[in-house]
Design a protein around this motif. Structure first.
Motif, short mmCIF file in Angstrom:
data_model
loop_
_atom_site.label_atom_id
_atom_site.label_comp_id
_atom_site.label_asym_id
_atom_site.label_seq_id
_atom_site.Cartn_x
_atom_site.Cartn_y
_atom_site.Cartn_z
N TYR A 367 0.87 -1.24 -0.12
CA TYR A 367 0.19 0.03 0.00
C TYR A 367 0.80 1.33 -0.11
O TYR A 367 1.73 1.25 0.73
CB TYR A 367 -0.94 0.04 1.28
N GLU A 368 0.47 2.46 -0.72
CA GLU A 368 1.33 3.41 -0.86
C GLU A 368 0.61 4.66 -0.68
O GLU A 368 -0.74 4.92 -0.95
CB GLU A 368 2.00 3.78 -2.07
N ASP A 369 0.70 5.72 -0.01
CA ASP A 369 -0.13 6.72 0.27
C ASP A 369 -0.48 7.62 -1.02
O ASP A 369 0.32 7.63 -1.90
CB ASP A 369 0.75 7.77 1.29
N GLY A 370 -1.60 7.93 -0.99
CA GLY A 370 -2.07 8.80 -2.05
C GLY A 370 -2.64 7.95 -3.43
O GLY A 370 -2.75 8.43 -4.26
N LEU A 371 -2.36 6.51 -3.09
CA LEU A 371 -2.66 5.81 -4.31
C LEU A 371 -3.63 4.87 -3.70
O LEU A 371 -3.58 4.13 -2.84
CB LEU A 371 -1.58 5.23 -4.99
N HIS A 373 -4.83 0.91 -3.75
CA HIS A 373 -4.32 -0.47 -3.97
C HIS A 373 -3.99 -0.67 -5.25
O HIS A 373 -2.90 -1.40 -5.79
CB HIS A 373 -4.83 -1.71 -3.02
N ALA A 374 -5.19 -0.71 -6.16
CA ALA A 374 -4.97 -1.29 -7.62
C ALA A 374 -3.77 -0.66 -8.69
O ALA A 374 -3.39 -0.97 -9.67
CB ALA A 374 -6.24 -1.18 -8.11
N GLN A 375 -3.65 0.67 -7.90
CA GLN A 375 -2.69 1.49 -8.74
C GLN A 375 -1.32 1.16 -8.62
O GLN A 375 -0.38 1.69 -9.11
CB GLN A 375 -3.05 2.97 -8.56
N VAL A 376 -0.88 0.51 -7.40
CA VAL A 376 0.43 0.14 -7.05
C VAL A 376 0.84 -0.84 -7.47
O VAL A 376 0.29 -2.05 -7.51
CB VAL A 376 0.34 -0.01 -5.50
#
Length: 396
Positions: A367-371, A373-376
């Protein structure tokens, strides 16, 4: 009609002479296969460096090949990474350093495959010597065959190959039990007793010694390229001015040099320069007060105790994109990416984060801040040095 037969006979004769001439011309005097234990181990870097140094120490006219072994006893566990050919010492070095060790030692499979490699008519065998240099690390063989079985199987394959193969065994950091097992396999291959090493320096020296063809032993080991690197050598390869001198020269893997340059007496900061040996000439790769990683392997930068600025490299584009973020090297990056992708597709990854570990790699879908989950993209981290491989792309 008679003239036609005469002409046809002349053509056949010429073709025969040409073919025979090419056969003699293309046949190397010496052919050597490096057979490397790629089973899981923490000291594989020492083996890779030693094999690369041994290859660079040999004549460019020798035919060299690289094969690895290691994996599972009930599946494919050996593969030829570099096929036999002349003038490819650097290719051998690059390929062995790109190996990601994994699995168990499967030495017998490697030996049999190496023998079978020599059974083929082409690539040509050596006219004077044919040799397999074996580097064993984690043990001899984990697949449980008896000494009598090993001896019989090796003899069968050697007989079918129809060529005398000189096996040279080197055992690195082995336990007494592992040494005994390696001795048994060496005896089964009708080889001399294995050479044993405990340090990286011992391994490099031993690999160079056992790789030299028998008719060249009297010449001993050729001078290492690193031995010829002097301030004068570098100044000739890359002049910097009459009042500038090179100093603090560090040479690694017989092909990479890091040096400093400055005036005498020194003024301002030192200029850093990196050189690589190509076609027996030292060529300047980069210079500055900070340096890009470029094609110099990460382990070399680590040995120099120098950071480098790495630019992310797309190793494979498309639907299954693979990006090397930190200098893992594309062969290793693609290999772990494909293994992780297969694990995900096979349902072996755990939880929503798709956690999966293999040897020195830890992979996940973070998981990454501002995104969302499907975008990572998926990522694999090499736990030994925290280098990251990215699988997929950001969807912004």
């Amino acid at each position: 009609m008679k003239r036609w037969w005469v002409a046809a006979g002349a053509v056949v004769l010429v073709l025969g002479l040409v073919t025979g001439g090419l056969w003699v011309f293309l046949t190397p005097g010496h052919r050597t296969t490096f057979l490397v234990d790629a089973s899981e181990s923490a000291d594989f870097g020492e083996v890779a460096d030693a094999v690369g140094a041994a290859a660079s120490n040999m004549s460019a006219d020798d035919s060299l090949a690289l094969r690895k072994f290691g994996g599972s006893c009930d599946s494919a566990n050996t593969s030829e990474l570099v096929t036999p050919g002349t003038g490819q010492a650097a290719k051998i070095g690059d390929a062995v350093r790109a190996i990601t060790p994994s699995g168990k030692a499967t030495l017998l499979s490697g030996i049999l495959a190496a023998i079978d490699d020599f059974a083929r008519t082409y690539p040509f065998r050596g006219s004077m010597t044919n040799r397999v240099v074996v580097v064993a690390r984690g043990g001899a063989d984990a697949c449980g065959k008896s000494a009598d079985e090993v001896r019989r199987i090796i003899a069968d394959h050697t007989a079918r190959a129809g060529v005398k193969i000189d096996f040279r065994f080197v055992g690195h950091r082995l336990t007494p039990e592992q040494v005994k097992a390696l001795n048994d396999i060496a005896a089964a291959a009708d080889a001399r007793q294995p050479r044993l090493t405990r340090t990286s320096a011992e391994l490099v020296t031993t690999m160079k010694e056992v790789s030299i063809p028998a008719d060249l032993v009297a010449q001993e080991i050729r001078t290492s390229p690193c031995d010829s690197v002097t301030p004068e050598t570098l100044a000739a390869a890359h002049p910097l001015g009459a009042d500038v001198r090179y100093f603090d020269i560090k040479c690694r893997q017989d092909r990479f040099v890091l040096a400093s340059a400055n005036t005498t007496p020194r003024r301002s900061d030192d200029l850093l320069l990196v050189f690589e040996l190509k076609d027996e000439k030292w060529l300047n790769l980069s210079s500055g007060t900070s340096l890009p990683c470029g094609t110099v392997p990460q382990e070399v930068w680590k040995q120099w105790e120098m950071p480098c600025e790495f630019e992310a490299v797309v190793c494979r584009d498309g639907e299954r994109k693979v990006t090397d973020l930190d200098g893992v090297g594309c062969p290793a990056a693609i290999a772990i990416a494909d293994r992780y992708w297969t694990a995900v597709q096979g349902g072996q990854a755990q939880g929503q984060g798709l956690f999966w570990d293999a040897a020195e790699w830890s992979c996940a879908w973070p998981y990454e801040d501002g995104l969302a989950h499907a975008q990572v993209p998926l990522k694999c981290v090499r736990t030994t040095d925290d280098k990251v491989v990215q699988i997929g792309d950001y969807q912004r």
